[in-house]
Design a protein around this motif. Structure first.
Motif, PDB file in Angstrom:
ATOM      1  N   ILE A 196      51.596 176.676 126.834  1.00  0.00           N
ATOM      2  CA  ILE A 196      50.415 177.324 126.262  1.00  0.00           C
ATOM      3  C   ILE A 196      50.410 177.228 124.747  1.00  0.00           C
ATOM      4  CG2 ILE A 196      49.233 179.543 126.038  1.00  0.00           C
ATOM      5  CD1 ILE A 196      50.094 180.196 128.855  1.00  0.00           C
ATOM      6  N   THR A 197      51.584 177.277 124.135  1.00  0.00           N
ATOM      7  CA  THR A 197      51.609 177.290 122.670  1.00  0.00           C
ATOM      8  C   THR A 197      51.772 175.908 122.051  1.00  0.00           C
ATOM      9  OG1 THR A 197      53.985 177.705 122.763  1.00  0.00           O
ATOM     10  CG2 THR A 197      52.542 179.622 122.535  1.00  0.00           C
ATOM     11  N   PHE A 198      51.881 174.873 122.878  1.00  0.00           N
ATOM     12  CA  PHE A 198      52.123 173.533 122.322  1.00  0.00           C
ATOM     13  C   PHE A 198      51.054 173.138 121.308  1.00  0.00           C
ATOM     14  CE2 PHE A 198      53.963 169.515 121.957  1.00  0.00           C
ATOM     15  CZ  PHE A 198      53.014 168.519 122.112  1.00  0.00           C
ATOM     16  N   GLY A 199      49.781 173.356 121.693  1.00  0.00           N
ATOM     17  CA  GLY A 199      48.682 172.975 120.803  1.00  0.00           C
ATOM     18  C   GLY A 199      48.783 173.687 119.460  1.00  0.00           C
ATOM     19  N   MET A 200      49.108 174.975 119.511  1.00  0.00           N
ATOM     20  CA  MET A 200      49.213 175.741 118.258  1.00  0.00           C
ATOM     21  C   MET A 200      50.361 175.207 117.418  1.00  0.00           C
ATOM     22  SD  MET A 200      48.413 179.690 119.206  1.00  0.00           S
ATOM     23  CE  MET A 200      49.388 179.929 120.679  1.00  0.00           C
ATOM     24  N   LYS A 201      51.443 174.867 118.101  1.00  0.00           N
ATOM     25  CA  LYS A 201      52.614 174.356 117.391  1.00  0.00           C
ATOM     26  C   LYS A 201      52.240 173.078 116.645  1.00  0.00           C
ATOM     27  CE  LYS A 201      57.471 173.768 118.528  1.00  0.00           C
ATOM     28  NZ  LYS A 201      58.320 173.266 119.577  1.00  0.00           N
ATOM     29  N   VAL A 202      51.520 172.197 117.355  1.00  0.00           N
ATOM     30  CA  VAL A 202      51.133 170.938 116.740  1.00  0.00           C
ATOM     31  C   VAL A 202      50.249 171.163 115.530  1.00  0.00           C
ATOM     32  CG1 VAL A 202      49.744 168.867 117.091  1.00  0.00           C
ATOM     33  CG2 VAL A 202      51.343 169.577 118.844  1.00  0.00           C
ATOM     34  N   ARG A 203      49.391 172.206 115.647  1.00  0.00           N
ATOM     35  CA  ARG A 203      48.489 172.471 114.524  1.00  0.00           C
ATOM     36  C   ARG A 203      49.162 173.243 113.407  1.00  0.00           C
ATOM     37  NH1 ARG A 203      44.470 175.702 117.187  1.00  0.00           N
ATOM     38  NH2 ARG A 203      45.485 175.231 119.159  1.00  0.00           N
ATOM     39  N   GLY A 204      50.420 173.611 113.623  1.00  0.00           N
ATOM     40  CA  GLY A 204      51.153 174.277 112.549  1.00  0.00           C
ATOM     41  C   GLY A 204      50.902 175.767 112.441  1.00  0.00           C
ATOM     42  N   VAL A 205      50.510 176.390 113.559  1.00  0.00           N
ATOM     43  CA  VAL A 205      50.296 177.841 113.529  1.00  0.00           C
ATOM     44  C   VAL A 205      51.651 178.546 113.445  1.00  0.00           C
ATOM     45  CG1 VAL A 205      49.505 179.784 114.929  1.00  0.00           C
ATOM     46  CG2 VAL A 205      48.156 177.677 114.842  1.00  0.00           C
ATOM     47  N   GLU A 206      51.705 179.637 112.670  1.00  0.00           N
ATOM     48  CA  GLU A 206      52.952 180.385 112.472  1.00  0.00           C
ATOM     49  C   GLU A 206      53.471 180.963 113.774  1.00  0.00           C
ATOM     50  OE1 GLU A 206      53.937 179.644 108.833  1.00  0.00           O
ATOM     51  OE2 GLU A 206      54.862 181.418 109.732  1.00  0.00           O
ATOM     52  N   LYS A 207      54.800 181.089 113.869  1.00  0.00           N
ATOM     53  CA  LYS A 207      55.424 181.539 115.105  1.00  0.00           C
ATOM     54  C   LYS A 207      54.880 182.898 115.549  1.00  0.00           C
ATOM     55  CE  LYS A 207      59.740 181.706 117.528  1.00  0.00           C
ATOM     56  NZ  LYS A 207      61.066 182.225 117.490  1.00  0.00           N
ATOM     57  N   ASN A 208      54.757 183.837 114.614  1.00  0.00           N
ATOM     58  CA  ASN A 208      54.296 185.177 114.965  1.00  0.00           C
ATOM     59  C   ASN A 208      52.921 185.146 115.607  1.00  0.00           C
ATOM     60  OD1 ASN A 208      56.585 186.284 113.939  1.00  0.00           O
ATOM     61  ND2 ASN A 208      55.724 186.607 111.891  1.00  0.00           N
ATOM     62  N   GLU A 209      52.060 184.364 114.967  1.00  0.00           N
ATOM     63  CA  GLU A 209      50.686 184.288 115.482  1.00  0.00           C
ATOM     64  C   GLU A 209      50.687 183.673 116.864  1.00  0.00           C
ATOM     65  OE1 GLU A 209      48.040 182.542 112.634  1.00  0.00           O
ATOM     66  OE2 GLU A 209      46.452 182.469 114.139  1.00  0.00           O
ATOM     67  N   ARG A 210      51.540 182.630 117.044  1.00  0.00           N
ATOM     68  CA  ARG A 210      51.622 181.969 118.345  1.00  0.00           C
ATOM     69  C   ARG A 210      52.024 182.975 119.409  1.00  0.00           C
ATOM     70  NH1 ARG A 210      54.850 177.480 116.101  1.00  0.00           N
ATOM     71  NH2 ARG A 210      56.528 178.051 117.527  1.00  0.00           N
ATOM     72  N   GLU A 211      53.079 183.734 119.112  1.00  0.00           N
ATOM     73  CA  GLU A 211      53.581 184.688 120.098  1.00  0.00           C
ATOM     74  C   GLU A 211      52.509 185.717 120.442  1.00  0.00           C
ATOM     75  OE1 GLU A 211      57.574 185.139 120.506  1.00  0.00           O
ATOM     76  OE2 GLU A 211      57.137 183.001 120.314  1.00  0.00           O
ATOM     77  N   GLU A 212      51.787 186.170 119.381  1.00  0.00           N
ATOM     78  CA  GLU A 212      50.752 187.182 119.569  1.00  0.00           C
ATOM     79  C   GLU A 212      49.677 186.673 120.514  1.00  0.00           C
ATOM     80  OE1 GLU A 212      49.777 188.814 115.591  1.00  0.00           O
ATOM     81  OE2 GLU A 212      47.883 189.273 116.608  1.00  0.00           O
ATOM     82  N   LYS A 213      49.206 185.461 120.223  1.00  0.00           N
ATOM     83  CA  LYS A 213      48.124 184.895 121.034  1.00  0.00           C
ATOM     84  C   LYS A 213      48.600 184.652 122.454  1.00  0.00           C
ATOM     85  CE  LYS A 213      44.980 183.035 117.737  1.00  0.00           C
ATOM     86  NZ  LYS A 213      44.578 181.928 116.909  1.00  0.00           N
ATOM     87  N   LEU A 214      49.845 184.202 122.593  1.00  0.00           N
ATOM     88  CA  LEU A 214      50.402 183.937 123.908  1.00  0.00           C
ATOM     89  C   LEU A 214      50.436 185.225 124.722  1.00  0.00           C
ATOM     90  CD1 LEU A 214      51.883 182.186 125.966  1.00  0.00           C
ATOM     91  CD2 LEU A 214      54.017 182.726 124.804  1.00  0.00           C
ATOM     92  N   ALA A 215      50.892 186.308 124.092  1.00  0.00           N
ATOM     93  CA  ALA A 215      50.997 187.572 124.800  1.00  0.00           C
ATOM     94  C   ALA A 215      49.625 188.046 125.277  1.00  0.00           C
ATOM     95  CB  ALA A 215      51.633 188.615 123.884  1.00  0.00           C
ATOM     96  N   LYS A 216      48.645 187.885 124.393  1.00  0.00           N
ATOM     97  CA  LYS A 216      47.285 188.329 124.724  1.00  0.00           C
ATOM     98  C   LYS A 216      46.749 187.581 125.936  1.00  0.00           C
ATOM     99  CE  LYS A 216      42.792 188.721 122.529  1.00  0.00           C
ATOM    100  NZ  LYS A 216      42.172 187.551 121.918  1.00  0.00           N
ATOM    101  N   VAL A 217      46.888 186.270 125.896  1.00  0.00           N
ATOM    102  CA  VAL A 217      46.377 185.444 126.994  1.00  0.00           C
ATOM    103  C   VAL A 217      47.157 185.695 128.286  1.00  0.00           C
ATOM    104  CG1 VAL A 217      46.414 183.073 127.794  1.00  0.00           C
ATOM    105  CG2 VAL A 217      45.310 183.613 125.660  1.00  0.00           C
TER     106      VAL A 217
END
Lengths: 365, 290, 296
Positions: free
Chosen positions: A97-118
């Protein structure tokens, strides 16, 4: 309400083969557009063109007003869910789920937050550390949707996402997708060959055949006013009855003569229409043919027919009668006394009838 | 990365390999072909004079031996390897518990360099101290097995060593093929009362046509390239009795300094491989693209 | 009149027993056929020359001695030098390791491009590369010798690495392409939408999936390159020869007394690496051998 997707004069050729022919579709924000049609009609190709995964030969696609001609898939602000889910097999659900965000360079915290929400939204929290291979079909589908959701895109694209699931699961997931659409007020383009999915999910349907749009309309329009024989036959289950008839003038209106394999032909009248060719095809849905004993109404025309087959189906009983050389299905109430071989009176609701040209198949009313 | 560059990236990545193949395979074949039409001796010359190298080749008694050896060795090697491989595959197909170990034993020769194989068999077939001596020491005084040094029989020693090395591989191929036949067809045949041997001959073997072809191609290819084996086993001898086109070419190129002959013999080898492999590749790729 | 059941069952059982015994007899005979040379090599290498001359081929050594092994490793003569196989063994290592790694990597990228990034002409290029696998290398020996001379790599190990990489690319590309072709295209589509580019998709998605084919390719390439003789003998000189060439020199040297036990020990030393690989990972080796040949 703004236009979220505009497809103008889209053509796509593959070598000398024409795959998409002059497609014009527009949808507003919050619409649920379903592309439906038989295999090979071009619906998946059209979806891939919208996604930017396939090049187009001519025409234009605009997402939220931006022309997409030179824009690559990753910059179109879209998300896509595939029939085979296409989950990255060596990554965990969370990583998928977070691969796309990782590629776009989204910060780890934000990634985790969005992942938890979804994860909460789709109820896949306990699955986050598992690999796709360890999940069931339904779980994989949710993860695939999670990957799409987390992008918060302008447009969600679905390519036959439920085709790989068994019947029961399909119905469950269909409801989930509908709920998702309502909760997010998201704009979605959905491809399926299943017309029931199309009817239940869509706010707007595009029926396609052989790369050509047959009709665009709301489910109700498509169901009640199909624009040609193909749409009439394809959409709705059981299919609309398409009965060949001969037309003759009759006072202010017309009279239809429908041949039967036995006895006198069936005669039906329509006072509201005058111009019709000599040979037409009458379209009547099974629910518009009823048991005269059980259905009342002065708008209904009654005629006696012979029952060929009786199929009890729980809440309804389907009865087959022979008209105009075709097996016509009538949807009767379960209380009907219909039996094979018996002659009984049927009601025909001419208010709901569709007329099609016998040659061109085009709608006439 | 700019859009155009990104689109071309796959092609760019493949390009170096493609260029390398163009130069080092096709370009080199072209060069060798060119030189085979010249009078090159120690150094290559590029003025074309026609087919004289091929003329010289075909009247050379040494080439005669080499070329006919190719067919003797090739045919025997391929036929015996295929028969032996098939027999072993059928034997192993009989659901044996120790199949894994036996398969390992049959196949390990393929992991060896042909130089090692040649060295081992050279020792075993050594007339004075090897097989011959051993059988004699058992009491059979007149046993003679001096094929290794007999000009007429030496080529058959190459066959023995070659079969030893390659038949295990053929067996592995055929075993996979035997096993790829749908179990249910075999069960249906058994229920129909068809005896086991008949199931093999009428149902299983015919369905393996493609694999027979593959095995043939690989073995033919091995036979044509057989250079290491001859060098180690017999050195091409006695004399040049076990010469093959491969050893002929090498001798001409590096010992005799006759590049024209080396090139022409190499081209003949190329032609033989071409004639066998091209139809096969063509049918394979067409099938894959369907 | 019907046969009593028990007799019939008995005779069927005995028939099966006989057939089964025959089967094992045959299998055993062939196992012997394949193992015999290895057995002979080992036993001969452990005998003294005296024993070899007086004893017979398949006798076990009466007195086990490792002298031949010591000579083979550090004292045998490969021409003018008498340093044994050790330096040449090391040459083969210096040759095989880079050649295997480079050709595998290039094959992986090529296979990735051909299998997943179809473009016009990709199949043609693939066919041309495939055909290159089948040519008899004799046909490129002469021009390659010249080219190596021109680029100053003649007679060097780097030159041999170069040659093996060039002619190994066809096979490695074939292996990876056949493997990657079965990975669904939708995976790449999903990754594209996720924003991954060409290399990111390769590293994050394809490589992690590739362990089986990497093993097959590495084993195949290592076996081919370590066992090669033709390129080794054509493109190396006295100090840079690989172990197969050195072995041949030892065995076919015309000077002095033929030391069969040393020959055998040397052969085993040369064969050990690939034999070891085969024993440990033989399953993958077989898969590699049948990869291109058997239609899946």
């Amino acid at each position: 309400m703004s236009t979220i997707l505009e497809i103008k004069n889209l053509y796509k050729d593959f070598g000398s083969l024409n795959i998409l022919n002059n497609i014009n579709v527009t949808i507003e924000e919050g619409d649920f557009l379903v592309l439906v049609g038989p295999s090979g009609c071009g619906k998946s190709t059209l979806l891939n063109c919208i996604a930017g995964l396939e090049p187009i030969t001519s025409g234009a696609i605009a997402i939220d007003g931006r022309d997409m001609t030179i824009v690559s898939p990753k910059d179109r602000d879209i998300a896509m869910v595939f029939q085979s889910y296409a989950l990255y097999p060596t990554m965990t659900v969370g990583q998928n789920i977070t691969f796309g965000m990782k590629v776009r360079g989204v910060e780890k915290n934000e990634r985790e937050e969005k992942l938890a929400k979804v994860a909460k939204q789709l109820q896949i929290e306990p699955l986050l550390n598992r690999r796709p291979g360890q999940l069931s079909g339904g779980q994989r589908q949710r993860v695939a949707m999670g990957r799409a959701l987390v992008r918060d895109p302008k447009l969600f694209l679905f390519d036959e996402p439920l085709s790989n699931l068994d019947a029961k699961l399909r119905v469950e997931m269909r409801t989930e997708i509908k709920k998702l659409h309502q909760n997010l007020n998201a704009s979605m383009v959905y491809v399926t060959h299943d017309q029931i999915e199309a009817m239940t999910l869509a706010t707007k349907i595009v029926v396609m055949k052989g790369g050509v749009v047959q009709q665009i309309g709301t489910p109700s329009e498509i169901y009640n006013h199909p624009s040609n024989l193909f749409v009439a036959d394809f959409m709705g289950s059981p299919a609309m009855n398409l009965i060949p008839a001969k037309v003759a003038k009759n006072g202010k209106g017309v009279k239809f003569t429908i041949a039967r394999s036995y006895g006198e032909p069936l005669i039906l009248y329509d006072e509201h229409i005058t111009k019709l060719p000599e040979n037409v095809v009458l379209g009547l849905r099974p629910e518009d043919i009823g048991d005269a004993k059980l259905r009342k109404g002065d708008k209904l025309q009654i005629s006696t027919c012979s029952v060929d087959v009786v199929e009890p189906a729980g809440a309804d009983t389907y009865v087959l009668i022979n008209l105009g050389g075709k097996e016509v299905t009538a949807r009767l109430q379960a209380e009907t006394a219909a039996q094979t071989g018996m002659e009984m009176a049927f009601t025909f609701n001419m208010d709901k009838v569709s007329y099609f040209d016998a040659q061109t198949g085009q709608r006439l009313n | 990365m700019s859009g155009w560059l990104e689109k071309q990236l796959p092609k760019l990545v493949l390009a170096p390999s493609f260029v390398a193949i163009l130069i080092f395979v096709y370009g080199f074949i072209g060069w060798t072909a060119w030189v085979s039409f010249t009078k090159s001796k120690l150094l290559p010359r590029y003025d074309i004079v026609g087919l004289i190298q091929y003329d010289r080749l075909f009247v050379s008694p040494r080439w005669d031996v080499a070329f006919s050896n190719l067919f003797i060795f090739g045919c025997l090697f391929i036929i015996i390897s295929m028969l032996l491989g098939l027999l072993l595959a059928i034997l192993l197909d009989q659901k044996i518990r120790t199949e894994g170990i036996i398969r390992t034993i049959y196949l390990y020769p393929m992991a060896l360099s042909m130089i090692v194989t040649g060295t081992a068999w050279k020792w075993i077939l050594n007339p004075g101290l090897g097989l011959e001596a051993m059988v004699r020491s058992w009491g059979w005084e007149s046993f003679s097995f001096n094929w290794l040094v007999d000009p007429n029989m030496a080529i058959y020693t190459v066959v023995i060593a070659g079969v030893w090395q390659a038949s295990g591989f053929v067996m592995a191929l055929f075993l996979a093929g035997l096993r790829s036949v749908d179990e249910e067809i075999i069960k249906a045949a058994q229920v129909d009362g068809i005896p086991t041997w008949r199931i093999y001959s009428s149902i299983i073997l015919p369905s393996m046509a493609a694999i027979f072809l593959s095995a043939f191609i690989v073995l033919a290819h091995l036979a044509i390239k057989s250079f290491d084996l001859v060098i180690a086993l017999t050195g091409g001898g006695p004399g040049y009795a076990t010469d093959l086109p491969a050893t002929y070419m090498y001798t001409m190129a590096f010992s005799r300094g006759d590049i024209g002959q080396a090139a022409s013999s190499a081209m003949i080898m190329m032609a033989v491989v071409f004639a066998i492999v091209v139809p096969y590749l063509y049918s394979e790729l067409r099938a894959k693209n369907d | 009149m019907t046969e009593p059941n028990s007799n019939y069952a008995d005779s069927r059982y005995i028939q099966k027993l006989i057939l089964r015994s025959l089967l094992f007899l045959l299998l055993g005979t062939f196992a012997f056929y394949y193992l015999m040379p290895l057995f002979v090599m080992v036993t001969t290498s452990l005998k003294s020359l005296e024993e070899i001359r007086t004893g017979s081929l398949i006798e076990l050594p009466r007195e086990v001695t490792f002298a031949a092994w010591k000579t083979a490793w550090s004292g045998a003569c490969t021409g003018i030098q008498c340093e044994g196989l050790r330096p040449y063994f090391w040459n083969s290592v210096l040759l095989a390791v880079p050649a295997v790694i480079i050709s595998t990597l290039i094959g992986a990228l090529n296979g990735y491009v051909i299998a997943q990034w179809r473009f016009k002409g990709a199949n043609l290029i693939f066919s041309l590369m495939l055909f290159g696998c089948f040519i008899p290398f004799q046909v490129v020996l002469l021009p390659m010798a010249r080219v190596l001379g021109i680029i100053n790599l003649a007679g060097s190990i780097s030159g041999l690495v170069f040659v093996h990489v060039i002619y190994g690319i066809g096979f490695t590309t074939l292996f990876f392409r056949n493997y990657y072709v079965s990975i669904p295209v939708e995976l790449v589509k999903a990754a594209k939408i996720d924003g991954a580019n060409f290399f990111r998709i390769f590293i994050s998605i394809f490589l992690p999936l590739s362990l089986p084919i990497i093993v097959v390719t590495v084993i195949w390439q290592f076996t081919q390159i370590w066992n090669d003789f033709l390129f080794g003998v054509s493109f190396s000189e006295a100090g840079t020869q690989p172990v197969t060439v050195a072995l041949n020199n030892i065995v076919n040297s015309t000077t002095g007394v033929k030391e069969y036990n040393v020959d055998m020990a040397a052969a085993i030393i040369a064969a050990l690496p690939t034999l070891l690989v085969y024993v440990v990972a033989g399953k993958y080796f077989i898969r590699g051998l049948t990869a291109g040949s058997v239609k899946g």
